[in-house]
Structure formats: structure tokens, C-alpha cells
Design a protein around this motif. Structure first.
Motif, short mmCIF file in Angstrom:
data_model
loop_
_atom_site.label_atom_id
_atom_site.label_comp_id
_atom_site.label_asym_id
_atom_site.label_seq_id
_atom_site.Cartn_x
_atom_site.Cartn_y
_atom_site.Cartn_z
N GLY A 60 10.20 -12.17 -6.52
CA GLY A 60 10.71 -13.62 -6.74
C GLY A 60 11.18 -14.15 -5.55
N ALA A 61 10.96 -15.36 -5.43
CA ALA A 61 11.16 -16.35 -4.17
C ALA A 61 12.70 -16.25 -3.54
CB ALA A 61 10.83 -17.73 -4.44
N ALA A 62 13.54 -16.07 -4.58
CA ALA A 62 14.92 -15.74 -3.95
C ALA A 62 15.41 -14.51 -3.73
CB ALA A 62 15.89 -16.67 -4.87
N ALA A 63 14.37 -13.57 -3.66
CA ALA A 63 15.13 -12.15 -3.46
C ALA A 63 15.35 -12.10 -1.78
CB ALA A 63 13.64 -11.48 -3.57
N PRO A 64 16.45 -11.65 -1.48
CA PRO A 64 16.85 -11.67 -0.11
C PRO A 64 16.15 -10.68 0.64
CG PRO A 64 18.88 -11.70 -1.60
CD PRO A 64 17.57 -11.51 -2.37
N LEU A 65 15.88 -10.78 1.85
CA LEU A 65 15.11 -9.82 2.49
C LEU A 65 15.42 -8.40 2.52
CD1 LEU A 65 14.06 -11.94 5.75
CD2 LEU A 65 12.95 -11.69 3.59
N GLY A 66 17.13 -8.38 2.53
CA GLY A 66 17.62 -6.88 2.76
C GLY A 66 17.18 -6.27 1.27
N THR A 67 17.02 -6.91 0.26
CA THR A 67 16.74 -6.05 -1.06
C THR A 67 15.07 -5.62 -0.91
OG1 THR A 67 15.86 -8.16 -2.10
CG2 THR A 67 18.20 -7.55 -2.58
N VAL A 86 9.85 -7.00 7.74
CA VAL A 86 10.94 -7.55 7.56
C VAL A 86 11.91 -7.23 8.64
CG1 VAL A 86 12.91 -7.50 5.91
CG2 VAL A 86 10.57 -7.84 5.01
N LEU A 87 12.01 -6.13 9.03
CA LEU A 87 12.91 -5.66 10.01
C LEU A 87 12.79 -6.35 11.32
CD1 LEU A 87 13.19 -1.70 9.57
CD2 LEU A 87 15.06 -3.24 9.32
N THR A 88 11.60 -6.93 11.27
CA THR A 88 11.56 -7.81 12.90
C THR A 88 12.30 -9.07 12.64
OG1 THR A 88 9.75 -8.93 12.10
CG2 THR A 88 9.23 -6.85 13.41
N ILE A 89 12.97 -9.49 11.32
CA ILE A 89 13.38 -10.76 11.14
C ILE A 89 14.86 -10.80 11.48
CG2 ILE A 89 13.76 -12.60 9.26
CD1 ILE A 89 10.98 -11.70 8.16
N ALA A 90 15.17 -11.38 12.21
CA ALA A 90 16.70 -11.79 12.86
C ALA A 90 17.54 -10.39 12.63
CB ALA A 90 17.31 -12.67 11.63
N THR A 91 18.65 -10.08 11.94
CA THR A 91 19.49 -9.10 12.07
C THR A 91 20.08 -8.81 10.64
OG1 THR A 91 21.42 -10.80 12.04
CG2 THR A 91 20.65 -10.11 14.08
N THR A 92 20.78 -7.53 10.39
CA THR A 92 21.28 -6.96 9.43
C THR A 92 21.69 -8.16 8.17
OG1 THR A 92 21.15 -4.99 9.97
CG2 THR A 92 22.37 -5.24 8.08
N PRO A 93 23.06 -8.72 8.82
CA PRO A 93 23.76 -9.70 7.98
C PRO A 93 22.80 -11.05 7.52
CG PRO A 93 24.77 -9.52 10.21
CD PRO A 93 23.69 -8.41 10.29
N LEU A 94 22.17 -11.42 8.61
CA LEU A 94 21.06 -12.53 8.30
C LEU A 94 20.08 -12.10 7.14
CD1 LEU A 94 20.47 -14.17 11.64
CD2 LEU A 94 21.31 -15.17 9.55
N ARG A 95 19.67 -10.92 7.24
CA ARG A 95 18.58 -10.37 6.19
C ARG A 95 19.13 -10.38 4.87
NH1 ARG A 95 16.58 -7.23 10.67
NH2 ARG A 95 18.00 -5.62 10.09
N ASN A 96 20.58 -10.35 4.75
CA ASN A 96 21.07 -10.27 3.38
C ASN A 96 21.18 -11.78 2.76
OD1 ASN A 96 21.69 -7.66 3.25
ND2 ASN A 96 23.63 -7.67 4.37
N LEU A 97 20.88 -12.85 3.62
CA LEU A 97 20.98 -14.09 3.28
C LEU A 97 19.37 -14.66 3.21
CD1 LEU A 97 23.91 -15.78 5.42
CD2 LEU A 97 23.83 -15.30 3.00
N ILE A 98 18.68 -14.59 4.05
CA ILE A 98 17.28 -15.16 4.16
C ILE A 98 16.40 -14.57 2.95
CG2 ILE A 98 15.06 -15.10 5.46
CD1 ILE A 98 16.97 -14.70 7.96
N THR A 99 15.86 -15.52 2.39
CA THR A 99 15.15 -15.02 1.17
C THR A 99 13.54 -15.24 1.41
OG1 THR A 99 14.93 -17.43 0.57
CG2 THR A 99 16.74 -15.96 -0.41
N VAL A 100 12.71 -14.32 0.76
CA VAL A 100 11.53 -14.30 1.25
C VAL A 100 10.80 -15.89 0.85
CG1 VAL A 100 10.84 -13.61 -1.20
CG2 VAL A 100 9.41 -12.85 0.42
N GLY A 101 11.24 -16.57 0.02
CA GLY A 101 10.67 -17.74 -0.39
C GLY A 101 10.94 -18.88 0.77
N GLY A 102 12.27 -18.67 1.04
CA GLY A 102 12.71 -19.50 2.20
C GLY A 102 11.87 -19.32 3.53
N ASN A 103 11.49 -18.16 3.70
CA ASN A 103 11.03 -17.72 5.08
C ASN A 103 9.34 -18.19 4.89
OD1 ASN A 103 9.52 -15.34 6.88
ND2 ASN A 103 11.53 -15.96 7.37
#
Ligand SMILES: Cc1cc2nc3c(=O)[nH]c(=O)nc-3n(C[C@H](O)[C@H](O)[C@H](O)COP(=O)(O)OP(=O)(O)OC[C@H]3O[C@@H](n4cnc5c(N)ncnc54)[C@H](O)[C@@H]3O)c2cc1C
Ligand code: FES
Ligand code: FES
Lengths: 279, 155
Positions: A60-67, A86-103
Motif C-alpha cells: 500500500g502506498a501509505a505504508a511507512p518505510l519502518g513497516t 530502505v535502510l539507506t533512506i534517512a534515519t530511524t525516526p524519519l523512516r517511521n514517517l516517510i511512506t513508500v508512495g511518497g518516496n
């Protein structure tokens, strides 16, 4: 905050171009839209699923990267390449916000997932726009928003079913782990009778949008995957690129670094595919 | 507009502007442990826990947090009764100016919520979004290890 995809679509239509969708909302740091009258937040629209269907894994497009990092299906997919990128993207707290669709929808030069999705031949399912399904090659031909149409919502991304003896690898080259990439490389390879059956090699952070290194792919297809063949293919791929200037490095640096990095990433994917065919 | 937020285990109805960021709302409500460093997602001084996971409160709209659970460093412990993470940070000398500390503590708590026995690498990964310009990280990592042990003993 719409509670379904249909409701999100209705809001978007009613906004008449004045409303903007958000997944994680972190993209606003880099480019806040100028004329917004309203924000449509997709976090409660039921688009945070990760499921296995006949044609592959649907994210789903709104799945946060952390999931994505915690999902057992994705951990096994193509030798663990989803977590690796995914681990190359930003940082742990940001990965809980950034979504796969947004990226995927708003491509920045440093974006990681578009590079990976090109190599994996992912498909993009949209609603409310010009077309329903896009292949990655079409989706990233220009900014995806342009391909989809202003009123479209990205619903999900489909990762195709894995073939036996296939694997992928992702490599981010940057000055520090959390810095923006100087180069991003993703490689998919499948092996049959000890030869390269199929491969897709993508490069990011070199040009405004990520590209497929078709010269490298052609050089490998049907060949035995020896170190020499891989090095030749990596050189051919690196040669076809017009590298953008980057103020963090000297001109010509990326062009010189690219062959070795592409080679390394191809080797990583090949080793994983070989290990899989032995298992 | 009004949002319902559970802040540090207390239900609150808070009046906000539609595009207000969570950090601004929390500070207005008196949660001054939430610090602003870069307002761009780079430093981690603003990290809070949202439903148990660390997020940058400078990059999230407060309106998105309707009905969700927010934890700030005020929830951790009191001067008389420190949380094991706070105690370990003090004991190990993992605090100098203290500006990064609330965010560090919450990122560490987010990690220990999911992984009570983290390896050193897990700690480094979990704190990758928190910058400290004073301590050099070694003592912070040690403090998190110590807190994990202390929490393990009380379980
Ligand atoms: C400090 C920092 C460092 C970063 N480092 C990296 C990095 O190294 N590599 C990397 O890849 N990324 C990195 N990012 C993330 C990247 O720059 C973007 O911020 C992120 O990809 C945006 O994702 P989002 O879910 O927050 O999208 P949003 O900000 O919510 O949206 C981005 C755009 O996509 C549209 N959109 C979102 N979801 C949908 C949908 N379902 N359908 C249609 N349109 C949609 C929005 O309208 C908007 O135009 C970093 C971000 C920050 C803040
Ligand atoms: S203030 Fe939020 S990350 Fe720096
Ligand atoms: S103690 Fe000063 S920034 Fe960390």
C-alpha cells in the motif's frame, strides 16, 4: 483525513487543484507546494498494507518505510534487497514517517526506492488518473506525478513474483551513512544454466531521474557471470551516463567511481542468486 | 480545529491550526523537553514517540496525530524517580549541554520497546537520527546498554 481511498479521491476532486495529498509529509521540507488550500492525509485511508497475491507482493502506498523493514514477506524478497535499500533512506525516526508512495511519487535526485523499483520491474497501481497500471520504466520516465495526472492517487506498488535463481542488490554510495547519496545502484539478476538469463541495472543520483543502464544489461545477458564479464558490463553501463555536477565532489568524480560501484553491486546480486540456486 | 491527543497518558483536547506542526503544539502545551534544532528532520532534537515509535515532531502535522499516543521526555521519570535510561545517561556522563538528550532518550526508549536486548549495532542504528554535538556518542551508547541491562533485571 479520509478514511478510505474513495473518500480521498472525492476530497481531491472537490479541491479542484488546491488540495495536496500527503503520505509521510516529509517532502514538504524540500518543496512545499505554493498554493495549497488543504491537505489530504492518506494515513487513515487503508493504504498501509503489505500482502502476498498471485502476481506478487502488494505494498500500500501509505505504508511507512519502518513497516517494510519488519515485514517477513519483504525480508525474504530477492535476497533481502528491500531492507537493504530502505535502510539507506534517512534515519530511524524519519523512516517511521516517510511512506513508500511518497518516496516513489516525488523523485528527488537522491531518492532510493525509484532506483530499486526500476531494477525490480515493479508496477504502480493508481486510481483517478489517466491510467491504472504503470510499469516502473514508464512511471519514472519523468516525474511520476506527470505520468499519473494531477488527480491521481498512487494506490499500491506491486513487486513481481520472484523467479527461482534470482536475486537483487542495492548499493548507496555516500560520504556518511545518513547523507544523501552520491550514487545509488540497484541490480536484479536471474541465472539459468550458469548464465545470466535476465538482468536489470539501475543508477540514481547521477541524473535528475534514475535510469536503466541498458548497455550493462545487454553486455551481461546470455553471458557466463565471470568477474571479467561483470567488470566489462559495469564499464559499459557507467559510460552511457551524462553525470550531473554535484557540489560535494569534483567534476568527473562520479564518472570515475561509477564502474567500480556498479561492478560491486552486480557481484552482490550474482552471489546471492548463485547461493539461491545452490540451496 | 480541535484534536484529541493522548500526551503522556493523559487525554487532551487541543485547539490547533490545520497546518500546525506537532512540535509547536507540544511546546505550546508546556512540553518543553521537545527541542527544535534544525526543523528539517536532520538533528533529532524534536523526536517524540508516536504510538511507541520515534518520529520527528518537526515534520509531522499535529492534525495527523488525532487519537494517537504521544510520549515526550516528561513522561519518563521524575527527579526523585528517574527512568533507568535517565539514570544511565547521568551515571555514564552521556549528557553535556543536554539539548539532544530528550530526543536521544526517546529514540532509545523506542528501541527498547521493540528490542529489550539490543546489540551495539542495533543501538547505533536506532540513534542514527539523533545528533549530539558534545558527547561523541560513545557514552550515550554505553548508557543505553546499561539501561537495557537495568530494565532486564527488573523484569
Ligand atoms: C533529512 C532527510 C533526509 C532524507 N534522506 C533520504 C535519502 O537518503 N534517500 C531517500 O530516498 N529519501 C530521503 N528522504 C526522503 C525524501 O526526501 C522525501 O522526504 C520522502 O521520500 C517523501 O516521502 P513522504 O511519504 O513523506 O511523502 P510526502 O511528503 O507526503 O509526499 C511527497 C509527494 O508525493 C505526493 N504523494 C504522496 N503519497 C501519494 C500517493 N499515495 N498518491 C499520489 N501522490 C502522493 C505528495 O502529494 C507530494 O507531492 C529524506 C528526507 C529527509 C527529511
Ligand atoms: S528539529 Fe526536528 S529533526 Fe531537527
Ligand atoms: S549533550 Fe550537547 S548536544 Fe548532546
Amino acid at each position: 483525513m479520509p478514511a478510505s481511498l474513495d473518500a480521498a479521491r472525492r476530497h481531491l476532486k472537490a479541491g479542484n487543484g488546491g488540495y495536496v495529498l500527503i503520505g509521510g509529509g516529509t517532502g514538504f521540507t524540500f518543496s512545499a507546494p505554493k498554493y495549497i488550500r488543504g491537505i489530504i492525509d492518506l494515513s487513515k485511508a487503508g493504504l498501509d498494507y503489505i500482502t502476498n497475491a498471485g502476481d506478487g507482493i502488494h505494498i500500500g502506498a501509505a505504508a511507512p518505510l519502518g513497516t517494510l523493514l519488519k515485514n517477513p514477506l519483504l525480508k525474504k524478497y530477492c535476497g533481502g534487497v528491500i531492507g537493504e535499500s530502505v535502510l539507506t533512506i534517512a534515519t530511524t525516526p524519519l523512516r517511521n514517517l516517510i511512506t513508500v508512495g511518497g518516496n516513489a511519487v516525488q523523485v528527488f535526485i537522491w531518492s532510493s526506492l525509484p532506483v530499486l523499483f526500476l531494477a525490480l520491474d515493479a508496477q504502480f497501481v493508481t486510481i483517478g488518473g489517466r491510467r491504472r497500471i504503470f510499469k516502473a520504466d514508464e512511471f519514472f520516465k519523468s516525474q511520476p506525478r506527470r505520468q499519473m495526472g494531477e488527480e491521481a492517487i498512487l494506490k499500491e506498488i506491486i513487486l513481481p513474483r520472484q523467479k527461482p535463481s534470482s536475486a537483487a542488490a542495492f548499493l548507496k554510495f555516500s560520504k556518511t551513512e545518513t547523507d544523501f547519496a552520491l550514487l545509488n545502484i540497484a541490480v536484479y539478476v536471474s541465472i539459468a544454466r550458469n548464465k545470466c538469463h535476465e538482468t536489470r541495472i539501475a543508477l540514481g543520483a547521477a541524473t535528475p531521474l534514475p535510469i536503466r543502464l541498458t548497455a550493462a544489461e545487454e553486455a551481461l545477458k546470455g553471458e557466463v557471470l565471470t568477474e571479467d564479464n561483470i567488470a566489462l558490463a559495469a564499464g559499459a553501463g557507467a559510460d552511457m551516463v551524462n553525470y550531473l555536477k554535484d557540489m560535494r565532489v569534483l567534476d568527473g568524480y562520479k564518472k570515475q567511481a561509477a564502474p567500480a560501484l556498479i561492478r560491486r553491486c552486480i557481484q552482490m546480486a550474482v552471489e546471492r542468486a548463485k547461493a539461491k540456486s545452490k540451496a | 480545529m480541535i484534536v484529541n491527543l493522548n500526551i503522556n497518558n493523559q487525554e487532551r483536547q487541543v485547539e490547533i491550526k490545520p497546518a500546525e506542526r506537532l512540535i509547536d503544539v507540544l511546546r505550546r502545551e508546556g512540553f518543553f523537553s521537545v527541542k527544535e534544532g534544525c526543523r528539517k528532520g536532520n538533528c533529532g532534537a524534536c523526536v517524540v514517540l508516536l504510538d511507541g515509535s520515534p518520529v520527528n515532531s518537526c515534520l509531522i502535522f499535529a492534525a495527523r496525530c488525532e487519537g494517537r499516543r504521544i510520549e515526550t521526555a516528561e513522561s519518563l521519570g521524575s527527579t526523585e524517580n528517574l527512568h533507568p535510561l535517565q539514570k544511565a545517561f547521568l551515571d555514564e556522563g552521556a549528557i553535556q549541554c543536554g539539548y539532544c538528550t530528550p530526543g536521544m532518550l526517546l529514540s532509545a526508549k523506542g528501541l527498547l520497546n521493540e528490542n529489550p536486548h539490543p546489540a551495539e549495532d542495533d543501538i547505533k542504528k536506532a540513534l542514527d537520527g539523533n545528533l549530539c554535538r558534545c558527547t561523541g556518542y560513545v557514552k550515550i551508547i554505553k548508557a543505553v546498554q546499561k539501561a537495557a541491562e537495568a530494565i532486564g533485571k527488573t523484569r
